[in-house]
Design an enzyme around this catalytic site. Structure first.
Site, PDB file in Angstrom:
ATOM      1  N   ASP A  92       5.355   5.611   6.330  1.00 46.93           N
ATOM      2  CA  ASP A  92       5.047   6.706   7.062  1.00 46.93           C
ATOM      3  C   ASP A  92       4.572   5.924   8.495  1.00 46.93           C
ATOM      4  O   ASP A  92       3.805   5.158   8.536  1.00 46.93           O
ATOM      5  CB  ASP A  92       4.266   7.573   6.780  1.00 46.93           C
ATOM      6  CG  ASP A  92       4.697   8.498   5.663  1.00 46.93           C
ATOM      7  OD1 ASP A  92       5.878   8.030   5.114  1.00 46.93           O
ATOM      8  OD2 ASP A  92       3.960   9.523   5.286  1.00 46.93           O
TER       9      ASP A  92
ATOM     10  N   HIS B 213       6.473   0.498   1.111  1.00 39.65           N
ATOM     11  CA  HIS B 213       7.468   0.418   0.196  1.00 39.65           C
ATOM     12  C   HIS B 213       8.652  -0.505   0.414  1.00 39.65           C
ATOM     13  O   HIS B 213       8.921  -1.056   1.365  1.00 39.65           O
ATOM     14  CB  HIS B 213       8.111   1.887   0.006  1.00 39.65           C
ATOM     15  CG  HIS B 213       6.911   2.798  -0.683  1.00 39.65           C
ATOM     16  ND1 HIS B 213       7.069   3.121  -1.856  1.00 39.65           N
ATOM     17  CD2 HIS B 213       5.795   3.215  -0.100  1.00 39.65           C
ATOM     18  CE1 HIS B 213       5.941   3.931  -2.268  1.00 39.65           C
ATOM     19  NE2 HIS B 213       5.234   3.957  -1.056  1.00 39.65           N
TER      20      HIS B 213
ATOM     21  N   SER C  46      -2.146  -1.588   9.101  1.00 42.75           N
ATOM     22  CA  SER C  46      -1.986  -1.371  10.459  1.00 42.75           C
ATOM     23  C   SER C  46      -0.443  -1.364  10.852  1.00 42.75           C
ATOM     24  O   SER C  46       0.072  -0.180  11.161  1.00 42.75           O
ATOM     25  CB  SER C  46      -2.660  -2.072  11.662  1.00 42.75           C
ATOM     26  OG  SER C  46      -2.043  -3.326  11.730  1.00 42.75           O
TER      27      SER C  46
END
Length: 283
Positions: free
Chosen positions: A96, A152, A250
């Site tokens: 995300d 992922h 980050s």
């Protein structure tokens, strides 16, 4: 840009070089790992309030149930909240976040921001391991504090090497991307290299100031050192499987060989993405 804004930017950049980056990150790391109930509850509450964290999508929706801030920050999501594109030709977002930059690697250089780039060789930390990605494709995804912080697999593959590359810990944001030369190739990072049906693939987890750590499924939590550390693996991971996680930040950078994939046209700098979303396809 006004004089005041320009001055603030210049002072911020100069401060990056004056702050004891690693010492500060270690202090923050100790606080983040603390299981003291009063301390961890206060830190979680402050963070949750400041960034508007939505725990309704988290596997554990009660902030008081997390054993530490790190546990809260790396929280798992409920099943079905993030769906991985199942088309066999798809390349999916590893996390995300927001796309910082995306495109082709030109003359061995990865575009960072206007007027800034860095070499893929310096990013990987090894000329031989970096060779397959010359003239290839890249995407840089920035994970903000409010995002889900697990990384992922963008495509199925076998993890063959991890390479810990020591470095600095500059903050990662638009200001530093535009003003710190070679930012992502200078910060501490963990390079994960894969064999796939498309050839070689890399996922690079880049640290930043006050990042309390990087963890991968193959190495566990990385212990910072002053030297490059190469490990060999033979670990098969499917598209969408968890590869690693950040403790406070980050950036994830994914690399593919030349003429193996194509990014979807709608993606550009600042496009918001979620883990599992189709970002590109195989050729």
């Amino acid at each position: 840009m006004s004089f005041t804004s320009r001055l603030k930017k210049e002072l911020f950049i100069k401060a990056q070089n004056l702050v004891p980056q690693h010492q500060l990150s270690r202090v923050v790391g100790k606080v983040a790992a603390s299981e003291n109930p009063i301390l961890k509850a206060a830190v979680i509450h402050a963070f949750k309030t400041k960034y508007g964290i939505d725990l309704s999508i988290a596997e554990q929706g009660n902030a008081l149930k997390y054993k530490s801030f790190n546990d809260f920050f790396t929280r798992a999501l409920k099943d079905g909240v993030r769906l991985v594109d199942e088309n066999p030709d798809s390349i999916v977002s590893p996390a995300d976040g927001a796309i910082s930059q995306i495109g082709k690697i030109t003359a061995g250089e990865v575009f960072q921001a206007k007027g800034q780039s860095f070499s893929v060789e310096k990013l990987i930390g090894d000329p031989q391991l970096a060779q397959p990605f010359q003239e290839g494709e890249f995407a840089t995804v920035y994970l903000s504090p409010r995002d889900y912080h697990r990384v992922h697999m963008p495509f199925s593959g076998t993890l063959t090497e991890t390479l810990y590359v020591p470095g600095e810990l500059f903050s990662v944001n638009q200001v530093t991307a535009e003003n710190v030369p070679g930012l992502f190739a200078r910060n501490e990072r963990m390079v994960c290299l894969f064999d796939t049906e498309l050839g070689r693939m890399a996922v690079v987890l880049v640290g930043a100031m006050i990042v309390a750590g990087i963890e991968t499924v193959a190495t566990g939590k990385v212990k910072p050192s002053g030297r490059i550390e190469l490990q060999h693996h033979e670990l098969k991971l499917e598209k969408g499987a968890e590869l690693g996680r950040f403790y406070l930040g980050s950036t994830a950078i994914i690399l593919f060989e030349k003429d193996k994939i194509e990014w979807e046209k709608r993606y550009k700098a600042e496009s918001v993405v979620v883990m599992g979303e189709r970002m590109g396809h195989t050729l």
